[in-house]
Design a protein around this motif. Structure first.
Motif, PDB file in Angstrom:
ATOM      1  N   PHE A 279      16.012   0.056  -5.111  1.00 30.90           N
ATOM      2  CA  PHE A 279      14.926   0.519  -6.225  1.00 30.90           C
ATOM      3  C   PHE A 279      14.666  -0.196  -7.429  1.00 30.90           C
TER       4      PHE A 279
ATOM      5  N   ARG B 157      11.318  -2.076  -9.083  1.00 33.29           N
ATOM      6  CA  ARG B 157       9.977  -1.899  -8.122  1.00 33.29           C
ATOM      7  C   ARG B 157       8.988  -1.031  -8.628  1.00 33.29           C
TER       8      ARG B 157
ATOM      9  N   LEU C 254       8.695   4.454  -9.210  1.00 35.15           N
ATOM     10  CA  LEU C 254       9.166   4.855  -7.870  1.00 35.15           C
ATOM     11  C   LEU C 254       8.446   6.275  -7.299  1.00 35.15           C
TER      12      LEU C 254
ATOM     13  N   LYS D  63       5.294   6.943  -7.441  1.00 38.97           N
ATOM     14  CA  LYS D  63       3.969   6.551  -6.949  1.00 38.97           C
ATOM     15  C   LYS D  63       4.091   5.886  -5.724  1.00 38.97           C
ATOM     16  N   VAL D  64       5.245   5.166  -5.588  1.00 43.12           N
ATOM     17  CA  VAL D  64       5.399   4.575  -4.385  1.00 43.12           C
ATOM     18  C   VAL D  64       5.514   5.381  -3.176  1.00 43.12           C
ATOM     19  N   PHE D  65       6.542   6.204  -3.502  1.00 44.14           N
ATOM     20  CA  PHE D  65       6.817   7.101  -2.316  1.00 44.14           C
ATOM     21  C   PHE D  65       5.952   8.436  -2.173  1.00 44.14           C
TER      22      PHE D  65
ATOM     23  N   ARG E 293       2.742   7.990  -1.803  1.00 49.35           N
ATOM     24  CA  ARG E 293       1.545   7.400  -1.072  1.00 49.35           C
ATOM     25  C   ARG E 293       1.289   8.513   0.310  1.00 49.35           C
TER      26      ARG E 293
ATOM     27  N   ILE F 146      -0.704   4.639   4.279  1.00 50.70           N
ATOM     28  CA  ILE F 146       0.477   3.847   4.987  1.00 50.70           C
ATOM     29  C   ILE F 146       0.146   3.251   6.147  1.00 50.70           C
TER      30      ILE F 146
ATOM     31  N   GLU G 146      -2.640   0.680   5.980  1.00 44.44           N
ATOM     32  CA  GLU G 146      -2.267  -0.549   5.372  1.00 44.44           C
ATOM     33  C   GLU G 146      -1.312  -1.284   6.724  1.00 44.44           C
TER      34      GLU G 146
ATOM     35  N   GLU H 229       4.858  -0.632   0.860  1.00 51.09           N
ATOM     36  CA  GLU H 229       5.125   0.554  -0.197  1.00 51.09           C
ATOM     37  C   GLU H 229       4.988   1.908   0.419  1.00 51.09           C
ATOM     38  N   GLY H 230       5.938   2.668   0.191  1.00 51.66           N
ATOM     39  CA  GLY H 230       5.893   4.135   0.668  1.00 51.66           C
ATOM     40  C   GLY H 230       6.677   4.185   1.925  1.00 51.66           C
TER      41      GLY H 230
END
Length: 132
Positions: free
Chosen positions: A53, A56, A59, A61-63, A65, A70, A73, A120-121
């Motif tokens: 991590f 990146r 953290l 915000k990324v997980f 989503r 996801i 995308e 991401e996510g």
């Protein structure tokens, strides 16, 4: 200090650990086992200390989503770059991607797995693939 205590179970998947950190704007959550016995604490600092991590960005915000975002995308950016992906299905639940269907060549399986993990996510990838 807060009056409401937010905790996670010891068997909670990664995304369920990260969600309360963002939702409640806390930096750590207690980890409970059995009948509510505290067995540890997970903090954002613990997660950021993990090598994968570092660097990146945000953290949480990324997980955090949404699964639908996801999946969208993946359908657009990942499957759109692989040949003959019409028969592939994508399901995302709590950040875990399940890719099913058939690929024209088995050498594309590791390529697809790497591409999925780069989104991401994505917390984990499960492949239920065959090849022609």
């Amino acid at each position: 200090m807060t009056h409401t205590v937010v905790a996670v179970g010891s068997e909670a998947p990664f995304k369920q650990i990260v969600e309360p950190l963002g939702q409640w704007k806390v930096s750590a959550v207690p980890v409970l086992a059995g009948e509510g016995r505290v067995v540890g604490v997970v903090s954002e600092a613990d997660l950021l200390a993990k090598e994968e991590f570092r660097g990146r960005g945000d953290l949480l915000k990324v997980f955090l989503r949404p699964d639908e975002e996801i999946a969208g995308e993946i359908r657009h950016s990942v499957l759109g770059r692989l040949p003959s992906t019409d028969s592939l299905t994508v399901e995302v639940t709590d950040g875990v991607v399940t890719l099913g269907g058939s690929l024209p060549d088995r050498t594309l399986v590791p390529v697809a797995a790497r591409a999925l993990r780069a989104v991401e996510g994505v917390v984990d990838v499960r492949l239920d693939l065959t090849h022609r």
